[in-house]
Design a protein around this motif. Sequence first.
Motif, mmCIF file in Angstrom:
data_model
loop_
_atom_site.group_PDB
_atom_site.id
_atom_site.type_symbol
_atom_site.label_atom_id
_atom_site.label_comp_id
_atom_site.label_asym_id
_atom_site.label_seq_id
_atom_site.Cartn_x
_atom_site.Cartn_y
_atom_site.Cartn_z
ATOM 1 N N VAL A 27 0.876 -1.099 0.069
ATOM 2 C CA VAL A 27 -0.070 0.096 0.059
ATOM 3 C C VAL A 27 0.833 1.069 0.078
ATOM 4 O O VAL A 27 0.380 2.314 -0.758
ATOM 5 N N TYR A 28 2.100 1.365 0.718
ATOM 6 C CA TYR A 28 2.700 2.175 0.554
ATOM 7 C C TYR A 28 3.388 2.805 -0.643
ATOM 8 O O TYR A 28 3.284 3.860 -0.920
ATOM 9 N N PHE A 29 3.925 1.675 -1.326
ATOM 10 C CA PHE A 29 4.479 2.029 -2.549
ATOM 11 C C PHE A 29 3.498 2.418 -3.592
ATOM 12 O O PHE A 29 3.570 3.254 -4.517
ATOM 13 N N GLY A 35 -0.462 7.620 -5.795
ATOM 14 C CA GLY A 35 -1.495 8.495 -4.914
ATOM 15 C C GLY A 35 -2.772 7.811 -4.324
ATOM 16 O O GLY A 35 -3.384 8.428 -3.495
ATOM 17 N N TYR A 36 -2.944 6.566 -4.652
ATOM 18 C CA TYR A 36 -4.056 5.640 -4.391
ATOM 19 C C TYR A 36 -3.972 4.153 -4.369
ATOM 20 O O TYR A 36 -2.875 3.752 -4.967
ATOM 21 N N VAL A 37 -4.521 3.535 -3.633
ATOM 22 C CA VAL A 37 -4.631 2.153 -3.803
ATOM 23 C C VAL A 37 -5.532 1.686 -5.157
ATOM 24 O O VAL A 37 -6.938 1.897 -4.981
ATOM 25 N N GLN A 38 -5.049 0.841 -6.035
ATOM 26 C CA GLN A 38 -5.759 0.501 -7.252
ATOM 27 C C GLN A 38 -6.242 -0.849 -7.031
ATOM 28 O O GLN A 38 -5.560 -1.612 -6.773
ATOM 29 N N PHE A 39 -7.695 -1.084 -6.894
ATOM 30 C CA PHE A 39 -8.204 -2.338 -6.419
ATOM 31 C C PHE A 39 -7.490 -3.472 -7.414
ATOM 32 O O PHE A 39 -7.350 -4.367 -7.054
ATOM 33 N N ASP A 40 -8.095 -3.119 -8.722
ATOM 34 C CA ASP A 40 -7.687 -4.118 -9.782
ATOM 35 C C ASP A 40 -6.203 -4.619 -9.692
ATOM 36 O O ASP A 40 -5.770 -5.726 -9.811
ATOM 37 N N ARG A 41 -5.543 -3.666 -9.501
ATOM 38 C CA ARG A 41 -3.959 -3.839 -9.565
ATOM 39 C C ARG A 41 -3.323 -4.660 -8.164
ATOM 40 O O ARG A 41 -2.684 -5.553 -8.257
ATOM 41 N N LYS A 205 -4.337 14.610 -7.114
ATOM 42 C CA LYS A 205 -3.957 14.157 -5.827
ATOM 43 C C LYS A 205 -4.024 15.419 -4.980
ATOM 44 O O LYS A 205 -2.650 15.937 -4.623
ATOM 45 N N THR A 206 -4.967 15.839 -4.277
ATOM 46 C CA THR A 206 -5.098 16.929 -3.270
ATOM 47 C C THR A 206 -5.566 16.622 -2.034
ATOM 48 O O THR A 206 -5.313 17.400 -1.070
ATOM 49 N N GLU A 207 -6.386 15.606 -2.035
ATOM 50 C CA GLU A 207 -7.050 15.153 -0.556
ATOM 51 C C GLU A 207 -6.519 13.857 0.038
ATOM 52 O O GLU A 207 -6.199 12.904 -0.807
ATOM 53 N N VAL A 208 -6.238 13.949 1.377
ATOM 54 C CA VAL A 208 -6.062 12.417 1.994
ATOM 55 C C VAL A 208 -7.325 11.728 2.021
ATOM 56 O O VAL A 208 -8.236 12.139 2.422
ATOM 57 N N THR A 209 -6.907 10.422 1.483
ATOM 58 C CA THR A 209 -8.191 9.570 1.650
ATOM 59 C C THR A 209 -8.338 8.981 2.778
ATOM 60 O O THR A 209 -7.692 8.907 3.770
ATOM 61 N N LEU A 210 -9.415 8.297 2.916
ATOM 62 C CA LEU A 210 -9.895 7.429 4.344
ATOM 63 C C LEU A 210 -8.873 6.221 4.381
ATOM 64 O O LEU A 210 -8.491 6.098 5.676
ATOM 65 N N THR A 211 -8.728 5.621 3.265
ATOM 66 C CA THR A 211 -7.501 4.871 3.352
ATOM 67 C C THR A 211 -6.259 5.128 4.143
ATOM 68 O O THR A 211 -5.676 4.409 5.005
ATOM 69 N N GLN A 212 -5.787 6.204 3.407
ATOM 70 C CA GLN A 212 -4.529 6.773 3.992
ATOM 71 C C GLN A 212 -4.706 6.867 5.695
ATOM 72 O O GLN A 212 -3.664 6.835 6.161
ATOM 73 N N LEU A 270 4.866 7.350 6.472
ATOM 74 C CA LEU A 270 4.805 6.274 5.460
ATOM 75 C C LEU A 270 3.623 6.427 4.644
ATOM 76 O O LEU A 270 3.911 5.919 3.396
ATOM 77 N N LEU A 271 2.672 6.959 5.108
ATOM 78 C CA LEU A 271 1.299 7.137 3.918
ATOM 79 C C LEU A 271 1.425 8.315 3.289
ATOM 80 O O LEU A 271 0.346 8.700 2.763
ATOM 81 N N GLY A 272 2.303 9.385 3.686
ATOM 82 C CA GLY A 272 2.295 10.722 3.020
ATOM 83 C C GLY A 272 1.445 11.709 3.535
ATOM 84 O O GLY A 272 0.923 12.348 2.776
#
Length: 365
Positions: A27-29, A35-41, A205-212, A270-272
């Motif tokens: 998730v970190y990488f 800038g986000y976690v890509q589900f399919d990837r 890529k301007t907002e912090v996501t809930l996942t982060q 770690l999560l920026g």
Amino acid sequence: MNNYFEAIRTSLIYFPLVALLSIVPFVYFQYRKIGYVQFDRSVVFYIFSFYAMTAFFLTVLPLPEITEGFCELRAGKVIPSFFPFRFVKDTFREVQGNISLFSIVKSHAFMVTAFNVLLLMPLGFFLKYLFQIKNAGIATLIGFLTSLFFEITQLTALYGLYPCRYRHFEVDDLITNTFGCFIGFVIARYSDILPNVSSKPLLNKTEVTLTQRFLAIFVDSLLVILFASYIIEGLSDNIWLLSLMKVGLIFFYFIFVSKISNGQTFGKKLLGVRIVRMDGLRLTYKDLIARYGIFLILPFLVGEVSKFLIDTRFDDKLYLFLYLLFLAIWFFGTVMVTFIRKDHRGWLDRFAHTTQVLANRRQNE
């Protein structure tokens, strides 16, 4: 076939542990790169991880028991073969002059060769589809090096863990594995029915996501819990002194570390992510104590007192009920509110007049 099933069964047993250990760095990488976690990837990556484990287990399992005369039983039987294309000679010898497509396909030598080709075909596919390698030569070289790693593992008897070899080293395996990797790469090149899992950057890529937010909390909480459980717990038998040291740990990690690192704990770094004041001014200890002190140290103190009361008056369930009620209120205020509010600011940020932003944003923005 039992060997194949054993390799798959072993992968099913150990894969959940590997997935758990790799989820944070993966998730970190993802966040650092796109800038986000890509589900399919993510799904394809873990499918690849399971395949890689299974492929390795297929080359080493089943592990034989080391008994008396282990090497004597295998003397003259497990001999490395350094002659290329031996599988052709073995196939024709097995069919005994009955040269037909059906007899060749049914031969044991052909089946072994086919499985060796199939073994690294998925690797070639993933090199193109998941890792976006464009050059067939590079993919083929990776396939060759992977096969070489498997063969060296067999040649060295698991790098000396066994007194002598129990699996064959075959140059033909290098050839057929590498060819299989190349075929898989070519197939992926012309496949257009699968979802796109390319590493495309996040344009807005301007907002912090809930996942982060939650992954940062998870990492920070895990570090504090592990340190408190395995380091602090062994320092004293006095429960109140231990509680005081744990409060000191929480204060040091969440307040002091955040202050000297400009609003970042290890998890947030770690999560920026970092914490900033709503007015754009620099964070102070007062801000951090207002944010973390009440909503982190207070629940911990209530928990320690409740634990003491429950341990000493276990027949009275009122203390347990009140503690669980307190935790439910705290969880709603610190976690669930972030889902409800549009700006994702929970009670911690609202009380301290702070918010979370991406670490690469300027503080005066």
